[in-house]
Design a protein around this motif. Structure first.
Motif, PDB file in Angstrom:
ATOM      1  N   GLU A  91       0.814  -1.215   0.000  1.00  0.00           N
ATOM      2  CA  GLU A  91       0.000   0.000   0.000  1.00  0.00           C
ATOM      3  C   GLU A  91       0.847   1.265   0.000  1.00  0.00           C
ATOM      4  O   GLU A  91       0.495   2.263  -0.650  1.00  0.00           O
ATOM      5  CB  GLU A  91      -0.946   0.007   1.204  1.00  0.00           C
ATOM      6  CG  GLU A  91      -1.913   1.176   1.218  1.00  0.00           C
ATOM      7  CD  GLU A  91      -2.936   1.091   2.325  1.00  0.00           C
ATOM      8  OE1 GLU A  91      -3.753   2.042   2.454  1.00  0.00           O
ATOM      9  OE2 GLU A  91      -2.935   0.091   3.082  1.00  0.00           O
ATOM     10  N   ASN A  94       1.591   1.942  -3.431  1.00  0.00           N
ATOM     11  CA  ASN A  94       0.453   1.788  -4.348  1.00  0.00           C
ATOM     12  C   ASN A  94       0.790   0.801  -5.470  1.00  0.00           C
ATOM     13  O   ASN A  94       0.481   1.032  -6.644  1.00  0.00           O
ATOM     14  CB  ASN A  94       0.065   3.146  -4.942  1.00  0.00           C
ATOM     15  CG  ASN A  94      -1.407   3.236  -5.317  1.00  0.00           C
ATOM     16  OD1 ASN A  94      -2.252   2.543  -4.753  1.00  0.00           O
ATOM     17  ND2 ASN A  94      -1.719   4.077  -6.279  1.00  0.00           N
ATOM     18  N   PHE A 119      -5.906   5.586  -5.635  1.00  0.00           N
ATOM     19  CA  PHE A 119      -5.083   5.212  -4.488  1.00  0.00           C
ATOM     20  C   PHE A 119      -5.721   3.981  -3.858  1.00  0.00           C
ATOM     21  O   PHE A 119      -6.771   4.059  -3.236  1.00  0.00           O
ATOM     22  CB  PHE A 119      -4.980   6.339  -3.467  1.00  0.00           C
ATOM     23  CG  PHE A 119      -4.079   6.000  -2.312  1.00  0.00           C
ATOM     24  CD1 PHE A 119      -2.699   6.095  -2.445  1.00  0.00           C
ATOM     25  CD2 PHE A 119      -4.604   5.546  -1.114  1.00  0.00           C
ATOM     26  CE1 PHE A 119      -1.865   5.749  -1.391  1.00  0.00           C
ATOM     27  CE2 PHE A 119      -3.773   5.208  -0.055  1.00  0.00           C
ATOM     28  CZ  PHE A 119      -2.399   5.312  -0.202  1.00  0.00           C
ATOM     29  N   SER A 121      -6.532   1.108  -1.403  1.00  0.00           N
ATOM     30  CA  SER A 121      -6.394   0.738   0.008  1.00  0.00           C
ATOM     31  C   SER A 121      -6.867  -0.690   0.253  1.00  0.00           C
ATOM     32  O   SER A 121      -6.488  -1.302   1.255  1.00  0.00           O
ATOM     33  CB  SER A 121      -7.164   1.698   0.906  1.00  0.00           C
ATOM     34  OG  SER A 121      -8.552   1.623   0.670  1.00  0.00           O
ATOM     35  N   ASN A 135     -10.837   2.398  -4.123  1.00  0.00           N
ATOM     36  CA  ASN A 135     -10.077   3.627  -4.311  1.00  0.00           C
ATOM     37  C   ASN A 135     -10.355   4.562  -3.137  1.00  0.00           C
ATOM     38  O   ASN A 135     -11.455   5.105  -3.007  1.00  0.00           O
ATOM     39  CB  ASN A 135     -10.482   4.292  -5.633  1.00  0.00           C
ATOM     40  CG  ASN A 135      -9.638   5.509  -5.957  1.00  0.00           C
ATOM     41  OD1 ASN A 135      -8.784   5.920  -5.166  1.00  0.00           O
ATOM     42  ND2 ASN A 135      -9.884   6.104  -7.109  1.00  0.00           N
TER      43      ASN A 135
END
Length: 264
Positions: A91, A94, A119, A121, A135
Motif C-alpha cells: 500500500e 500503491n 489510491f 487501500s 479507491n
C-alpha cells in the motif's frame, strides 16, 4: 433525522432473530509448530502461506518458496484464491505484484503510474483478468483490468467508513463502521446482507455465512438461518484463524492446529 431513523430501522430488522445456539462440534486433526511467522492461510493444494520479516513464504510438505521486495516496504495484504496468480499488495507504494505458483514475479503494477487518481487501500483477485479495487481517494469500488491497465467504477461511492473487506472471483464484500455487511457483484449490484454482531476478527465464507471472533471465542453466523453458533475449540486464546473446505486452522504464536468442522 430521516437518515438516522432509516439506519435504526435497518439495524432493528436485520438483527431480529439472531440467537445463541448449541456449540458446533469440531474434530482435531493435526498440529504443527510455528515460530516467528504470521500465518496467512492455506489453499486447496495443501500449500500454506506465511509472512516472516516482511518475506512472503509458501510452504508444503516438500518445498518452500519465498518472495521478498525490500524496496516496496511492508506487505499490506496477499490474495491466493488463484494459486497460479498470487497477489501481493504494497500500500505504501500503491503497487501490486503478481506471482506464479513458485513465487516468481510475473507482473508489477504501480497504480500511480497507470492512473494518478487511484489510491488503492483494498484489493483482491476478481474473474476475467481483473482486480477488485477500493479507491480511497473517491471511496469507490472499481474493477481494474491488469492486462489492459484500465479501470472502471462500479456502484456508488461508499458513504460509511470501511472496517473490513474480503473478495472472491464474483463478489467484493465489505463491513462498514456500523457493522452492515454488503456485497457487490461484477455488474455493480449492491446487496445489504445483514447487520452483524460486534467482532474483533472476521472471515466471510460466502453470502450466507461468516466466521468471527469476539472475546477469544469463535462464532459462525448463518445469515439464512439468522442464527449465531459458537464453535468448540480447545484454544482459550489465539491470534487468528483461517477456514477453507471444512478445515479450520487456529494459530497461536507457537503452533497451528487444524480442525475438521461442518458449518451449518
Amino acid at each position: 433525522m430521516r437518515k438516522y431513523l432509516f439506519l435504526w430501522l435497518i439495524l432493528c430488522f436485520s438483527t431480529v432473530g439472531f440467537s445463541q445456539n448449541p456449540k458446533l462440534k469440531t474434530t482435531a486433526l493435526t498440529a504443527a509448530a510455528i515460530e516467528d511467522k504470521t500465518y496467512v492461510g492455506f489453499d486447496g493444494l495443501n500449500n500454506h502461506y506465511y509472512i516472516k520479516n516482511n518475506i512472503f513464504i509458501k510452504q508444503n510438505d516438500n518445498q518452500q518458496w519465498e518472495y521478498k521486495n525490500v524496496a516496496l516496504g511492508k506487505i499490506s495484504m496477499v490474495d491466493f484464491i488463484n494459486p497460479l496468480k498470487i497477489v501481493v499488495f504494497y500500500e505504501d507504494f500503491n503497487t501490486v505484484i503478481l506471482l506464479d505458483n513458485q513465487l516468481n514475479e510475473i507482473q508489477r503494477l504501480n497504480i500511480f503510474d497507470i492512473d494518478s487518481t487511484i489510491f488503492v487501500s483494498k484489493i483482491g483477485m476478481a474473474s476475467q483478468n481483473k482486480f477488485w479495487v477500493y479507491n480511497a481517494l473517491t471511496q469507490q469500488i472499481m474493477l481494474f483490468d491488469y492486462l489492459k491497465n484500465t479501470a472502471k467504477n462500479i456502484g456508488n461511492p461508499i458513504q460509511e467508513n470501511i472496517k473490513y473487506t474480503q473478495s472472491d472471483f464474483n463478489y467484493f464484500y465489505w463491513i462498514d463502521e456500523i457493522n452492515n455487511w454488503y456485497a457487490i457483484d461484477l455488474f455493480g449490484k449492491v446487496t445489504l446482507l445483514a447487520n452483524i454482531p460486534p467482532f474483533e476478527k472476521m472471515q466471510i465464507v460466502d453470502n450466507d455465512r461468516i466466521l468471527f471472533v469476539k472475546d477469544n471465542t469463535l462464532y459462525c453466523l448463518n445469515n439464512q438461518l439468522k442464527t449465531v453458533f459458537e464453535i468448540e475449540i480447545v484454544e482459550k486464546s489465539f491470534q487468528n484463524f483461517y477456514y477453507k473446505d471444512q478445515i479450520l486452522a487456529i494459530f497461536t504464536n507457537q503452533q497451528i492446529k487444524n480442525y475438521k468442522i461442518k458449518l451449518p
